[in-house]
Design a protein around this motif. Structure first.
Motif: not given
Lengths: 151, 195
Positions: A1, A6, A13, A21-22, A24-26, A28-29
Motif C-alpha cells: 500500500m 495509508v 485503522y 484484510d486492510k 493487516l496490510k496497514i 505491515e506498512h
C-alpha cells in the motif's frame, strides 16, 4: 500500500473500522514506514488528550429539578383539560336551557295589543289548546265556545 | 433510596406514567447526558438546561421508545438534536467555564495544587480546541472519541452514511492535530525533563 492511501485510512485503522484484510496490510506498512507510523502516533495522542477533557458533574438537584418540571407540566395539562371540560359542560348546559325554554308555546310570538282581556284569553286558550289537544278539533271547539276547558 | 431494578423494568414502568421509575433513569444517565451535551455544544453555560430538557422530552415521548434499541442511544439522539436547535437559535461565541455545573478534575495519584492548576489549563485548551471544530465535525468526533460509539452507531444516530462518519472523524483529527500540536501535557513535560 502506498503512503497516501495509508495516511487517509489511519483514522479508521485506529478506530478498528477497516476490513481485516486492510488492517493487516496497514499493519505491515507501519512496520517499515516512519512517516505513517508518526501520523498514527499523532492520532493516538489526540485520543489520549481526550482523557483530559473536562468532566462535568450534575449538581445534587439535577434529577429533582427534572422531575419537578415534569410534574408541573402534567399538572398544567390536567388543569387545562379540566378547564376545557368545565367550559364544555357550561356551554352544554346553556344550550340545553335555551332549547328547553325557548320553544315553549306562545313565547316565540311577538307581543300583541289586545282590545280586551277576553280577546287575549280567548286567543291564549286557542293557541294552548292546539298544542295540548293536537289535532282533535272537538276539544278545541269545546274550549273556545265555553271559555273554559271542557273534559 | 437507590433502586436496583434493571433498566427494562424501569422503562416499562415509566411508559405507564411511573415518574419515580423515570427519576431513577435520570439518576443513572444524568452525568452521561450532561457531558455529551457539554462536549457537543463546546461550552457549559447551557449544558445543564439542555441536559434537563433532554430528560423531559424523553419522558414525554417514552411511549415511542422501542425496547429493542438502546436507551442510551435514544437519549443521546434527543440530546444532540436539542444541541442542534441551540446552535441554530443562538450564534454562540466561546464561553468560559461557568458556575452552575460542577467541574471535576480527573483523579491524580496525588494532590498538588500547581499540577491541578496546570491540568485545568490543559483541559481548558482541549475543550476550546474541540469547541472550535465546525459543528458537524464536532458532533461526530465527540460521539466517537468521548462516547465510544462505532461508526455504524454514529451513522444511525445522526442519519448520515458511514463514509461521511469516517471522513468527518478524519478531518476532525487533522484539525485537532494542528490545534493541539504545541500543547504539552504534564506527563509529556515530565518525560522530556527526565531525558
Amino acid at each position: 500500500m502506498r503512503c497516501n492511501e495509508v495516511k487517509r485510512s489511519l483514522s479508521a485503522y485506529f478506530d478498528g473500522e477497516l476490513s481485516e484484510d486492510k488492517m493487516l496490510k496497514i499493519k505491515e506498512h507501519l512496520k517499515y514506514c516512519n512517516s505513517c507510523a508518526s501520523e498514527l502516533r499523532k492520532i493516538e495522542r489526540i485520543h489520549g488528550l481526550m482523557e483530559s477533557f473536562p468532566v462535568l458533574e450534575a449538581g445534587p438537584y439535577f434529577e429533582a429539578q427534572v422531575i419537578e418540571k415534569i410534574e408541573r407540566e402534567s399538572r398544567r395539562k390536567r388543569y387545562h383539560l379540566g378547564l376545557k371540560l368545565a367550559i364544555g359542560f357550561a356551554l352544554g348546559g346553556i344550550l340545553l336551557f335555551l332549547v328547553t325554554f325557548k320553544y315553549q308555546p306562545g313565547q316565540n310570538e311577538p307581543a300583541q295589543s289586545y282590545a280586551s282581556l277576553d280577546t287575549y284569553l280567548q286567543e291564549y286558550i286557542e293557541t294552548s289548546g292546539r298544542h295540548i289537544a293536537g289535532n282533535d278539533p272537538g276539544l278545541i271547539t269545546a274550549i273556545s265556545s265555553t271559555g273554559e276547558t271542557a273534559r | 433510596m437507590k433502586r436496583e431494578e434493571p433498566e427494562e423494568i424501569l422503562i416499562k414502568m415509566a411508559k405507564k406514567g411511573d415518574v419515580s421509575a423515570f427519576s431513577e433513569l435520570v439518576k443513572r444517565y444524568e452525568r452521561y447526558i450532561l457531558n455529551l451535551v457539554y462536549r457537543t455544544l463546546g461550552y457549559s453555560e447551557d449544558a445543564e438546561d439542555i441536559a434537563q430538557e433532554t430528560f423531559i422530552k424523553a419522558y414525554n415521548n417514552i411511549k415511542k421508545f422501542r425496547e429493542e434499541s438502546k436507551f442510551s442511544t435514544w437519549l443521546s439522539k434527543i440530546a444532540i438534536n436539542l444541541c442542534r436547535d441551540k446552535f441554530r437559535s443562538k450564534s454562540h461565541k466561546e464561553e468560559n467555564l461557568e458556575d452552575g455545573v460542577w467541574l471535576t478534575i480527573p483523579q491524580n495519584s496525588y494532590y498538588d495544587p500547581e499540577e491541578t492548576a496546570e491540568r485545568m489549563e490543559i483541559q481548558e485548551k482541549i475543550r476550546k480546541a474541540v469547541a472550535s471544530l465546525p459543528e458537524e465535525l464536532r458532533a461526530v468526533f465527540v460521539l466517537r472519541e468521548l462516547e465510544d460509539l462505532s461508526y455504524e452507531e454514529i451513522s444511525k444516530m445522526l442519519n448520515i452514511p458511514i463514509g461521511t462518519v469516517e471522513s468527518r472523524i478524519y478531518r476532525a483529527r487533522m484539525k485537532l492535530k494542528t490545534l493541539l500540536s504545541d500543547l504539552r501535557t504534564v506527563e509529556e513535560v515530565t518525560e522530556e525533563s527526565e531525558v
